[in-house]
Motif scaffolding. Structure first.
Motif, PDB file in Angstrom:
ATOM      1  N   GLU A  81      -7.538  -0.464  -2.574  1.00 10.85           N
ATOM      2  CA  GLU A  81      -7.622  -1.655  -1.711  1.00 10.85           C
ATOM      3  C   GLU A  81      -8.982  -1.593  -1.024  1.00 10.85           C
ATOM      4  O   GLU A  81      -9.507  -0.502  -0.794  1.00 10.85           O
ATOM      5  CB  GLU A  81      -6.521  -1.614  -0.632  1.00 10.85           C
ATOM      6  N   CYS A  91      -8.129  -1.003   9.151  1.00  8.86           N
ATOM      7  CA  CYS A  91      -7.001  -0.452   8.384  1.00  8.86           C
ATOM      8  C   CYS A  91      -7.512   0.589   7.395  1.00  8.86           C
ATOM      9  O   CYS A  91      -6.743   1.155   6.632  1.00  8.86           O
ATOM     10  CB  CYS A  91      -6.222  -1.566   7.690  1.00  8.86           C
ATOM     11  N   HIS A  93      -9.327   0.471   4.603  1.00 12.20           N
ATOM     12  CA  HIS A  93      -9.211   0.277   3.158  1.00 12.20           C
ATOM     13  C   HIS A  93     -10.457   0.780   2.423  1.00 12.20           C
ATOM     14  O   HIS A  93     -10.400   1.013   1.217  1.00 12.20           O
ATOM     15  CB  HIS A  93      -8.902  -1.191   2.842  1.00 12.20           C
ATOM     16  N   GLU A 126      -4.744  -7.065   0.408  1.00 16.91           N
ATOM     17  CA  GLU A 126      -3.460  -6.489   0.868  1.00 16.91           C
ATOM     18  C   GLU A 126      -3.065  -7.099   2.208  1.00 16.91           C
ATOM     19  O   GLU A 126      -1.893  -7.260   2.496  1.00 16.91           O
ATOM     20  CB  GLU A 126      -3.581  -4.957   0.979  1.00 16.91           C
ATOM     21  N   GLU A 127      -4.087  -7.432   3.008  1.00 15.21           N
ATOM     22  CA  GLU A 127      -3.825  -7.945   4.360  1.00 15.21           C
ATOM     23  C   GLU A 127      -3.446  -9.422   4.317  1.00 15.21           C
ATOM     24  O   GLU A 127      -4.266 -10.301   4.588  1.00 15.21           O
ATOM     25  CB  GLU A 127      -5.056  -7.728   5.263  1.00 15.21           C
ATOM     26  N   HIS A 151      -3.016   5.795   1.953  1.00 14.84           N
ATOM     27  CA  HIS A 151      -3.496   4.931   3.040  1.00 14.84           C
ATOM     28  C   HIS A 151      -3.770   5.751   4.306  1.00 14.84           C
ATOM     29  O   HIS A 151      -2.933   6.564   4.694  1.00 14.84           O
ATOM     30  CB  HIS A 151      -2.420   3.877   3.338  1.00 14.84           C
TER      31      HIS A 151
END
Ligand SMILES: [Zn+2]
Length: 389
Positions: A81, A91, A93, A126-127, A151
């Motif tokens: 991601e 996040c 990624h 993904e978000e 993650h």
């Protein structure tokens, strides 16, 4: 030297490059479906490894796919991601992307005569965009036997009890009128929104543990001296299973319908999207955990009721055995995913060290799934016996 050691050595040799790529992605945060720079960078790195890279797979401009290995064996996908949030890479990624890339490097350069195939898949958005769901629907993951990614987080675990989601957009149509001279001629769409939130709050007592309902008002009216004619709000509903999440979403809709009835307005709704809950494949996760421990960092199973977010990897986990371990880049209390404070940890020496370690555990797990038929069979048997939820 055994294959695991060769894989780890290849990843270590690539570390400087992997950190540089991850840093570059961090410096140029791109929102969902706009990740052109990151997808180009990662695809380019895969090409440098000698891999044929297919771009814009599944009709998504910022998705890519590269595969290598022995076509007569099983296939394992390692997912990357690389989308960001409005506050940057809060996040992390960028770490996911280069952990996946580094794992691919380890398998390509460290494992000679790979006993199966590796798919390196770039998965956008993904978000909130559900890129993986689109790729699944378009058949991009067809023929893959197992999938994995990792993650960053403020803790370490080989499983992640990610919740299912349903994202609702509600609109209320009322009737405008002068708020002082003729309020009796109007029907307030704002009252309908407020009543909806109050009814949802009253319903919470009756909703099972672990579920979440959170909403925002997007449009609360047009002018203070006009009875609001049109309002809009959104709810994100989450639950431990997709099935139960649909039940909660239905309850939210009934609250909105009741509010419309009470206020003399009309309600319409749209489902913006939703993710399935994560079915953590324990055979794979515990294997990953043992390898992580061998690298010096235990990665325990998360408690099934531990607080968690949601991910479109959940949808992948309903189609094939999958894992989504989380790895620690910040300490609890210092910052969590999506918070501004988390952004600096996803571009830190500590974060990059964790990224490289996790890449090794992922790569060795992927190799073992290809090389050890009993491990893949255990993962598949467990998947076949899953509770459909
Ligand atoms: Zn994330």
């Amino acid at each position: 030297m055994d294959v695991h050691a060769e894989i780890c050595r290849a990843i270590d040799q690539y570390k400087e490059k992997a950190v540089s790529l991850s840093h570059q992605i961090h410096e140029k945060p791109e929102p969902k479906f706009q990740e052109h720079f990151a997808a180009g960078l990662l695809g380019g790195a895969a090409r440098e490894l000698g891999l044929p890279v297919e771009t814009a797979v599944g009709g998504l401009a910022t998705a890519f796919r590269a595969e290598f290995g022995n076509g007569s064996g099983p296939t394992v996908a390692i997912l990357a991601e690389y989308d960001a949030l409005p506050n940057g890479h809060s996040c992390g990624h960028n770490l996911i992307a280069c952990a996946a890339l580094s794992a691919v490097v380890g398998l390509k350069n460290g494992a000679k005569n790979l006993p199966g195939k590796i798919v390196f898949l770039g998965t956008p958005a993904e978000e909130g965009g559900g890129g993986k769901i689109i790729l699944l629907d378009k058949g991009v993951l067809k023929g893959v036997d197992a999938a994995m990614m990792a993650h960053p987080f403020h803790g370490e675990a080989c499983t992640m009890p990610a919740l299912a989601t349903r994202h609702l957009h509600l609109s209320f149509q009322g009737k405008a009128s002068h708020a002082a001279a003729a309020p009796w001629d109007g029907a307030s769409a704002l009252s309908a929104v407020i009543q909806t939130f109050q009814s949802v709050d009253a319903a919470r007592l009756h909703i099972r543990d672990g579920a979440r309902i959170h909403g925002i008002i997007i449009n609360g009216g047009q002018a203070v001296n006009i009875i609001p004619e049109k309002t809009e709000c959104q709810f994100l509903v989450r639950g431990r299973t997709s099935k139960y999440t649909l039940e909660i979403a239905d309850r939210v809709l009934r609250c909105a319908e009741a509010a419309a009835l009470a206020t003399g307005t009309r309600m319409s709704h749209e489902v913006i999207g939703g993710y399935k809950n994560m079915i953590n494949n324990r055979a794979m996760a515990l294997h990953y955990a043992a390898l992580s421990e061998s690298l010096g960092v235990p990665s325990p199973e998360a408690a099934p009721d531990s607080p968690s977010g949601s991910t479109d990897m959940g949808d992948v986990s309903h189609v094939m055995p999958a894992i989504h371990p989380i790895f620690q880049v910040a300490k609890r209390g210092e910052g969590s995913c999506h918070e501004d404070a988390f952004v600096k940890y996803t571009d830190s020496e500590y974060g990059y060290a964790a990224m490289i370690r996790v890449a090794k555990a992922l790569a060795m797990t992927a190799y073992d799934l290809l090389a050890n038929p009993a491990l893949l069979k255990a993962a598949k048997d467990e998947f076949a016996q899953r509770q459909e939820s």
